[in-house]
Design a protein around this motif. Structure first.
Motif, PDB file in Angstrom:
ATOM      1  N   GLN A 132       0.839  -1.186   0.000  1.00  0.00           N
ATOM      2  CA  GLN A 132       0.000   0.000   0.000  1.00  0.00           C
ATOM      3  C   GLN A 132       0.874   1.236   0.000  1.00  0.00           C
ATOM      4  OE1 GLN A 132      -2.492   1.373   3.517  1.00  0.00           O
ATOM      5  NE2 GLN A 132      -4.146   0.641   2.201  1.00  0.00           N
ATOM      6  N   GLY A 133       0.426   2.286  -0.677  1.00  0.00           N
ATOM      7  CA  GLY A 133       1.191   3.522  -0.710  1.00  0.00           C
ATOM      8  C   GLY A 133       0.421   4.629  -1.404  1.00  0.00           C
ATOM      9  N   VAL A 134       0.965   5.839  -1.287  1.00  0.00           N
ATOM     10  CA  VAL A 134       0.383   7.019  -1.920  1.00  0.00           C
ATOM     11  C   VAL A 134       1.177   7.312  -3.190  1.00  0.00           C
ATOM     12  CG1 VAL A 134      -0.211   9.453  -1.633  1.00  0.00           C
ATOM     13  CG2 VAL A 134      -0.266   7.921   0.345  1.00  0.00           C
ATOM     14  N   VAL A 135       0.486   7.431  -4.313  1.00  0.00           N
ATOM     15  CA  VAL A 135       1.148   7.681  -5.593  1.00  0.00           C
ATOM     16  C   VAL A 135       1.718   9.098  -5.594  1.00  0.00           C
ATOM     17  CG1 VAL A 135       0.872   7.781  -8.094  1.00  0.00           C
ATOM     18  CG2 VAL A 135      -0.424   6.104  -6.760  1.00  0.00           C
ATOM     19  N   ARG A 136       3.021   9.203  -5.846  1.00  0.00           N
ATOM     20  CA  ARG A 136       3.683  10.504  -5.878  1.00  0.00           C
ATOM     21  C   ARG A 136       4.115  10.916  -7.284  1.00  0.00           C
ATOM     22  NH1 ARG A 136       1.370  12.623  -1.902  1.00  0.00           N
ATOM     23  NH2 ARG A 136       2.021  11.977   0.181  1.00  0.00           N
ATOM     24  N   ASP A 137       4.421   9.938  -8.150  1.00  0.00           N
ATOM     25  CA  ASP A 137       4.865  10.287  -9.505  1.00  0.00           C
ATOM     26  C   ASP A 137       4.687   9.078 -10.413  1.00  0.00           C
ATOM     27  OD1 ASP A 137       5.838  11.752 -11.600  1.00  0.00           O
ATOM     28  OD2 ASP A 137       7.950  11.526 -11.058  1.00  0.00           O
ATOM     29  N   ILE A 138       4.222   9.325 -11.648  1.00  0.00           N
ATOM     30  CA  ILE A 138       4.090   8.277 -12.665  1.00  0.00           C
ATOM     31  C   ILE A 138       5.066   8.624 -13.782  1.00  0.00           C
ATOM     32  CG2 ILE A 138       2.543   7.097 -14.258  1.00  0.00           C
ATOM     33  CD1 ILE A 138       0.214   7.992 -12.499  1.00  0.00           C
ATOM     34  N   GLN A 139       6.127   7.838 -13.899  1.00  0.00           N
ATOM     35  CA  GLN A 139       7.169   8.126 -14.873  1.00  0.00           C
ATOM     36  C   GLN A 139       7.069   7.175 -16.058  1.00  0.00           C
ATOM     37  OE1 GLN A 139      10.946   8.083 -12.832  1.00  0.00           O
ATOM     38  NE2 GLN A 139      10.318   9.635 -11.342  1.00  0.00           N
ATOM     39  N   LEU A 140       8.021   7.323 -16.962  1.00  0.00           N
ATOM     40  CA  LEU A 140       8.004   6.541 -18.193  1.00  0.00           C
ATOM     41  C   LEU A 140       8.171   5.051 -17.909  1.00  0.00           C
ATOM     42  CD1 LEU A 140       7.865   7.068 -21.253  1.00  0.00           C
ATOM     43  CD2 LEU A 140      10.356   7.016 -21.289  1.00  0.00           C
ATOM     44  N   ARG A 141       8.978   4.703 -16.936  1.00  0.00           N
ATOM     45  CA  ARG A 141       9.279   3.296 -16.655  1.00  0.00           C
ATOM     46  C   ARG A 141       8.725   2.820 -15.332  1.00  0.00           C
ATOM     47  NH1 ARG A 141      13.122   0.297 -14.090  1.00  0.00           N
ATOM     48  NH2 ARG A 141      14.071   2.175 -13.232  1.00  0.00           N
ATOM     49  N   VAL A 142       8.657   3.687 -14.333  1.00  0.00           N
ATOM     50  CA  VAL A 142       8.258   3.279 -12.995  1.00  0.00           C
ATOM     51  C   VAL A 142       7.224   4.252 -12.429  1.00  0.00           C
ATOM     52  CG1 VAL A 142      10.490   2.207 -12.513  1.00  0.00           C
ATOM     53  CG2 VAL A 142      10.109   4.610 -11.893  1.00  0.00           C
ATOM     54  N   THR A 143       6.580   3.801 -11.367  1.00  0.00           N
ATOM     55  CA  THR A 143       5.689   4.646 -10.574  1.00  0.00           C
ATOM     56  C   THR A 143       6.273   4.738  -9.171  1.00  0.00           C
ATOM     57  OG1 THR A 143       3.692   4.099 -11.831  1.00  0.00           O
ATOM     58  CG2 THR A 143       3.389   4.863  -9.580  1.00  0.00           C
TER      59      THR A 143
END
Length: 282
Positions: A132-143
């Motif tokens: 579980q976690g809070v989404v901080r950034d969605i990048q080209l390869r990873v989140t």
């Protein structure tokens, strides 16, 4: 024997060509990032795209600017013929890299689908594979996510795309629940009233829908009462609300004198000890 002076023009030519390439690349890359990145961000923001889409577009545009700057700088420096000669080799290299970078490509494609389908956006609390976690950034390869312990968690996009992702933050309301066990001889209505009252006191608990407590199971050693209340996940974290309710419910049931039994084993029967007789030989 050739003298050193014969190589000086060639050396100067190579140095000059490399300098032209370096200067052209730096200028093109810097100007491209300054103009195209800013233009891309403003264009997407004006159309109402979320931060995840903008972040992914920023990464793609940066890669395109890098490749374009290398190609144009090479042409300006006079490497055009070399680039043409290497084009056939480049196809084979791309094929080999494609096989070697299958995971990288899978993550890239998964990132595109994540941005397109929007199973989550930046700021959402998500759960996947017991994490579980809070989404901080969605990048080209990873989140990138932030755990409840304030740890930075980096997850490949393909893992999230192939997993069942639960997003408690997507809807405006979220129900928080917990199972309390009471003894078979205890008063259900007394326990229900106590747990409802404690649910109403939990920070962030909403009055509508109102909290409720229902008998959900008859266990081997306890009657199971499930307490439920609703929160706004944008204002309060579900984990914090649930923890507060568990502690408050336990203290209240103890204060009410309501037993909270737990499974245990009891041995019955008797144990006999046989006397040992010693035989002495004459």
């Amino acid at each position: 024997m050739p003298s050193v002076d014969e190589y000086v023009p060639a050396i100067i030519d190579v140095v000059a060509t490399a300098a032209i390439f370096a200067v052209a690349f730096v200028v093109l890359y810097w100007v491209g990032k300054a103009l195209l990145l800013s233009l891309t961000e403003r264009s997407l923001e004006s159309r109402g795209f979320n931060e995840g889409v903008i972040s992914l577009a920023r990464s793609i545009v940066t890669v395109l600017i890098l490749l374009g700057s290398v190609a144009i700088a090479a042409t300006v420096a006079g490497f055009g013929t070399v680039l043409v000669a290497l084009s056939a080799l480049g196809g084979a290299v791309v094929l080999a890299v494609g096989f070697a970078a299958q995971d990288l490509i899978a993550n890239f494609v998964a990132g595109i689908f994540i941005v397109k389908d929007e199973p989550f956006t930046i700021g959402d609390i998500i759960e996947w594979d017991d994490n579980q976690g809070v989404v901080r950034d969605i990048q080209l390869r990873v989140t990138q996510l932030e755990s409840h312990d304030n740890e930075l968690v980096t997850v490949p996009n393909s893992e999230l795309a192939d997993s069942v992702v639960v997003n408690p933050s997507r809807n405006d309301l979220l129900r928080v629940s917990y199972d309390f066990g009471i003894g078979y001889d205890d008063d259900i209505e007394q326990a229900r009233a106590a747990l409802i009252e404690e649910a109403e006191q939990v920070p962030g608990a909403l009055t509508e829908p109102e909290p409720s407590v229902a008998v959900t199971d008859l266990g081997d050693s306890a009657v199971v009462l499930t307490g439920r209340f609703w929160i706004d996940p944008a204002e309060y974290r579900p984990a914090a609300a649930r923890t507060a309710y568990i502690e408050a419910g336990k203290k209240r049931l103890d204060a009410e004198g309501i037993d909270m039994p737990y499974p245990h084993s009891q041995l019955t029967g008797s144990v006999s000890v046989a006397e040992r007789t010693e035989t002495k030989m004459a």
